[in-house]
Design an enzyme around this catalytic site. Sequence first.
Site, PDB file in Angstrom:
ATOM      1  N   GLY A  21      37.606  40.140  46.857  1.00 59.55           N
ATOM      2  CA  GLY A  21      36.728  41.164  46.038  1.00 59.55           C
ATOM      3  C   GLY A  21      36.211  40.390  44.439  1.00 59.55           C
ATOM      4  N   ARG A  22      37.123  39.120  44.589  1.00 57.87           N
ATOM      5  CA  ARG A  22      36.661  38.914  42.705  1.00 57.87           C
ATOM      6  C   ARG A  22      38.074  39.078  42.335  1.00 57.87           C
ATOM      7  NH1 ARG A  22      33.615  34.821  42.242  1.00 57.87           N
ATOM      8  NH2 ARG A  22      33.315  34.536  40.126  1.00 57.87           N
ATOM      9  N   LEU A  23      39.057  39.692  42.986  1.00 58.57           N
ATOM     10  CA  LEU A  23      39.748  40.258  41.610  1.00 58.57           C
ATOM     11  C   LEU A  23      40.561  38.458  42.060  1.00 58.57           C
ATOM     12  CD1 LEU A  23      39.763  44.322  43.425  1.00 58.57           C
ATOM     13  CD2 LEU A  23      38.602  43.044  40.761  1.00 58.57           C
ATOM     14  N   HIS A  24      40.883  38.302  40.624  1.00 59.75           N
ATOM     15  CA  HIS A  24      41.984  37.393  40.842  1.00 59.75           C
ATOM     16  C   HIS A  24      42.535  37.640  39.650  1.00 59.75           C
ATOM     17  CE1 HIS A  24      38.218  34.781  42.675  1.00 59.75           C
ATOM     18  NE2 HIS A  24      36.978  35.008  41.450  1.00 59.75           N
TER      19      HIS A  24
END
Length: 203
Positions: free
Chosen positions: A181-184
């Site tokens: 979820g692009r929670l890099h």
Amino acid sequence: MGEVAMDESGVESAGDPIALFQRWLKDAEGGELNDPEAVALATATADGIPSVRMVLMKRVDNDGFRFYTNAGSQKGAELGENPRAAMCFHWKSLRRQVRVSGTVTELPAEDVDKYFHSRSRLSQLGAAASQQSRVLVSREVLEARVKELEAKFPGEIPRPDYWRGYLLRPERIEFWKDGAGRLHDRFLFSRDGDAWRKKRLFP
């Protein structure tokens, strides 16, 4: 989920960015299909016009990141007038990225000689024959220059003076790992004298 992934990569608990980079590079050597040491190298002119290209990083230790190139090339000329650079390693198979920036100095001639003569004979001939970044009329001209040098130097090929080595001494090293979820996950190490300060960044 993100914290577990970071523990697996070692970045969550790491205090030494060079040791962590060496660990990530070793992981890439086991999973990346081609040239895990390939890196995008960005340089700039004295007035700040940037350029970027891929090179091979040949060694990393506590002093920094080493690479070799023709000093007469665009990157060599830019490093001569603006000795700062940035690198970006991207290991797609691992979904990891490392960004490095700092100052650049030339390596001692003896170090460059040693590496130059460790390369294959054809690579040495190619380096000696190439007037890197200058206009080449045809491939035949390049091949003729290689044959001429091959005949001229049947034994050891002398390293051209313009073929040099560089050391990027990092001031900042940022580690990035892909998250769902692009929670890099991003961690920035900044040099503080002989030590490093570490901060987590928003993705």
